[in-house]
Every structure is written in C-alpha cells, then in structure tokens.
Design a protein around this motif. Structure first.
Motif, PDB file in Angstrom:
ATOM      1  N   ASP A  74       0.814  -1.213   0.000  1.00  0.00           N
ATOM      2  CA  ASP A  74       0.000   0.000   0.000  1.00  0.00           C
ATOM      3  C   ASP A  74       0.851   1.269   0.000  1.00  0.00           C
ATOM      4  O   ASP A  74       0.315   2.372  -0.074  1.00  0.00           O
ATOM      5  CB  ASP A  74      -0.982   0.013   1.170  1.00  0.00           C
ATOM      6  CG  ASP A  74      -0.281  -0.061   2.520  1.00  0.00           C
ATOM      7  OD1 ASP A  74       0.956  -0.227   2.545  1.00  0.00           O
ATOM      8  OD2 ASP A  74      -0.968   0.025   3.556  1.00  0.00           O
ATOM      9  N   ASP A  75       2.163   1.115   0.058  1.00  0.00           N
ATOM     10  CA  ASP A  75       3.082   2.242  -0.022  1.00  0.00           C
ATOM     11  C   ASP A  75       3.597   2.343  -1.464  1.00  0.00           C
ATOM     12  O   ASP A  75       4.372   1.504  -1.922  1.00  0.00           O
ATOM     13  CB  ASP A  75       4.249   2.029   0.948  1.00  0.00           C
ATOM     14  CG  ASP A  75       5.185   3.227   1.001  1.00  0.00           C
ATOM     15  OD1 ASP A  75       5.218   4.009   0.021  1.00  0.00           O
ATOM     16  OD2 ASP A  75       5.890   3.383   2.006  1.00  0.00           O
ATOM     17  N   THR A  84       0.884  -3.154  -7.542  1.00  0.00           N
ATOM     18  CA  THR A  84      -0.343  -2.465  -7.198  1.00  0.00           C
ATOM     19  C   THR A  84      -0.328  -2.076  -5.727  1.00  0.00           C
ATOM     20  O   THR A  84       0.280  -2.770  -4.899  1.00  0.00           O
ATOM     21  CB  THR A  84      -1.579  -3.337  -7.478  1.00  0.00           C
ATOM     22  OG1 THR A  84      -2.772  -2.624  -7.133  1.00  0.00           O
ATOM     23  CG2 THR A  84      -1.543  -4.638  -6.673  1.00  0.00           C
ATOM     24  N   THR A  85      -0.976  -0.968  -5.427  1.00  0.00           N
ATOM     25  CA  THR A  85      -1.152  -0.566  -4.027  1.00  0.00           C
ATOM     26  C   THR A  85      -2.523  -0.985  -3.512  1.00  0.00           C
ATOM     27  O   THR A  85      -2.855  -0.730  -2.359  1.00  0.00           O
ATOM     28  CB  THR A  85      -1.007   0.963  -3.887  1.00  0.00           C
ATOM     29  OG1 THR A  85      -1.982   1.608  -4.714  1.00  0.00           O
ATOM     30  CG2 THR A  85       0.391   1.420  -4.300  1.00  0.00           C
ATOM     31  N   ASP A  86      -3.308  -1.617  -4.374  1.00  0.00           N
ATOM     32  CA  ASP A  86      -4.668  -2.040  -4.021  1.00  0.00           C
ATOM     33  C   ASP A  86      -4.770  -3.561  -4.071  1.00  0.00           C
ATOM     34  O   ASP A  86      -4.799  -4.145  -5.152  1.00  0.00           O
ATOM     35  CB  ASP A  86      -5.671  -1.427  -4.991  1.00  0.00           C
ATOM     36  CG  ASP A  86      -7.110  -1.815  -4.660  1.00  0.00           C
ATOM     37  OD1 ASP A  86      -7.329  -2.472  -3.619  1.00  0.00           O
ATOM     38  OD2 ASP A  86      -8.008  -1.466  -5.450  1.00  0.00           O
ATOM     39  N   PRO A  87      -4.809  -4.231  -2.912  1.00  0.00           N
ATOM     40  CA  PRO A  87      -4.917  -5.693  -2.909  1.00  0.00           C
ATOM     41  C   PRO A  87      -6.131  -6.212  -3.664  1.00  0.00           C
ATOM     42  O   PRO A  87      -6.130  -7.354  -4.132  1.00  0.00           O
ATOM     43  CB  PRO A  87      -5.014  -6.035  -1.410  1.00  0.00           C
ATOM     44  CG  PRO A  87      -4.335  -4.895  -0.719  1.00  0.00           C
ATOM     45  CD  PRO A  87      -4.692  -3.690  -1.536  1.00  0.00           C
ATOM     46  N   ARG A 145      -2.869  -1.362   4.893  1.00  0.00           N
ATOM     47  CA  ARG A 145      -4.169  -0.837   5.328  1.00  0.00           C
ATOM     48  C   ARG A 145      -5.297  -1.717   4.800  1.00  0.00           C
ATOM     49  O   ARG A 145      -5.429  -1.938   3.605  1.00  0.00           O
ATOM     50  CB  ARG A 145      -4.362   0.603   4.821  1.00  0.00           C
ATOM     51  CG  ARG A 145      -3.449   1.617   5.472  1.00  0.00           C
ATOM     52  CD  ARG A 145      -3.746   3.027   4.972  1.00  0.00           C
ATOM     53  NE  ARG A 145      -3.430   3.168   3.560  1.00  0.00           N
ATOM     54  CZ  ARG A 145      -2.237   3.503   3.107  1.00  0.00           C
ATOM     55  NH1 ARG A 145      -1.236   3.733   3.949  1.00  0.00           N
ATOM     56  NH2 ARG A 145      -2.024   3.610   1.811  1.00  0.00           N
ATOM     57  N   GLY A 146      -6.097  -2.222   5.706  1.00  0.00           N
ATOM     58  CA  GLY A 146      -7.271  -2.988   5.312  1.00  0.00           C
ATOM     59  C   GLY A 146      -7.044  -4.464   5.098  1.00  0.00           C
ATOM     60  O   GLY A 146      -8.009  -5.231   5.030  1.00  0.00           O
TER      61      GLY A 146
END
Length: 218
Positions: A10-11, A32-35, A57-58
């Motif tokens: 996410d970084d 990607t920063t979005d899983p 995050r998340g």
C-alpha cells in the motif's frame, strides 16, 4: 528475463523502489497498491511469484498469503516486513511453505542496530537451538533458516556501548559483506537517476531528450 513478479504494497514509493531493484536484476515487474486488484493482475500477468508487505491498510499480508495459497497454490508468496517481533517474522515465512514442511526458508531483517533488548535474546535462542514455537501452538518445532541481515550502523560500536549483544553478532556475522555507501558509487547514482527519469517521464507522458555536453565537458 528471470521471471515475473507481482508486488503488492500500500506504499506506492515502496512499490516503485522494488520495481526498480527487481528490473535491474532482470525480472518483469507489475505492482499495485490495491490488494483488490490482485485477482485481475494474476489473470493478466500470470506472475511466477507474489511479493507482498506484511502490514497494509485494510488487509494483512498473512491473510493475503492464505487466500493466494488457496486460490493459486502454484504461485509462491513472499511476505516482507520491517518486522516488530520475531514471532511475526517467522509466521511471515511459514505461510509460503508447504503445510507439512518444517520452517525452512530465508529470514531477512534490517538490523538497524536494531532488534530491541527484548528481541535480541529471543532471536539468539532461535539461532542457537533452531527451534520455535508458532503463535497459537503449544509445542516447539525444528527450523532450518538462513538469516540475511543488513544494517547501516557500526555494530562493533554498539557492542562496545552494550546496545547490541556480542553473542548475537557472532551468530549473524558469519559471512560479512560491506557495501560502500551510494555516495561512493557514482556509477550507480547515474544508473538510478536514469531509471527514475525514465520511470517518471513515462508516467507523465513525456519524452526524454538527450542533452549534448557543453564544450570542454565530459
């Protein structure tokens, strides 16, 4: 090309850094920063391995590891972290191993001079006895790990100041490799500058124009 790697973190800056480093070692990289984008990227890029952060995050890297192991057991998952505890680091490793296998992998940690006073004796005991007790478990299991540790501190000075255990240093300092600072590696600075120039120019849709050196310049 050595293989295809999918980086999940996410970084954004970490993704970009890993992209640069892995490409320098001849890996094809997607990130990607979005899983949530992982299923689509697995389908479109068919990576040979997934490299993910432990704390995002998340979503936890461990949870992500478990999901990937269930849906794509053919794709190995490497979980990385500047870990806060030895137990966390060991579980980061174990999720990518076969369930019936012993913990047998490579543990990478940035020493920073670094392991806390509470963690140093625990790590020393693990390295000496080669046994750990997994979180939630009641029995210790044997392990066979290789430790790769880095630091930008002078550990000998820290040992003299009683801030780093000498017996732990003896255990981790089996093969010592000293890397000169980047300021002493001018060629590497130019390579990094060129790579980042290409990266951000492509992102901005700009062309790179070569500038001829002025008379007398090399």
């Amino acid at each position: 090309m050595k293989g295809r790697v999918l980086v999940v973190d996410d970084d954004r800056s970490m993704c970009e850094t890993l992209d640069v480093v892995l490409r320098q070692h001849d890996f094809a990289v997607s990130w990607t920063t979005d899983p949530g984008e992982i299923p689509a990227l697995l389908e479109s890029n068919d990576p040979d391995a997934v490299l993910t952060d432990l704390n995002m995050r998340g979503v936890s890297g461990l949870h992500l590891c478990e999901r990937l192991a269930a849906s794509r057991p053919d794709v190995p998952v490497i979980v990385i972290t500047a870990f806060g505890s030895l137990e966390t680091a060991i579980v980061a490793i174990n999720c990518s191993a076969m369930p019936e296998a012993l913990l047998e992998s490579e543990l990478f940690g940035h020493v920073r001079g670094a392991f806390t006073d509470a963690l140093q004796p625990k790590l020393l005991r693990v390295l000496q006895e080669r046994r750990v007790r997994p979180i939630g478990g009641n029995e210790e299991i044997p392990i066979d790990v290789r430790v790769v540790a880095t630091t930008n501190r002078d550990l000998q000075t820290l040992i003299a100041a009683e801030r780093f255990r000498e017996d732990l240093f003896f255990r981790v300092n089996v093969i010592h490799v000293e890397l000169p600072p980047l300021r002493a590696r001018g060629g590497d600075v130019l390579l990094l500058a060129q790579r980042f120039l290409e990266l951000y120019a492509a992102r901005a849709g700009k062309r790179i124009t070569a500038i001829a050196p002025a008379d007398g310049d090399e």
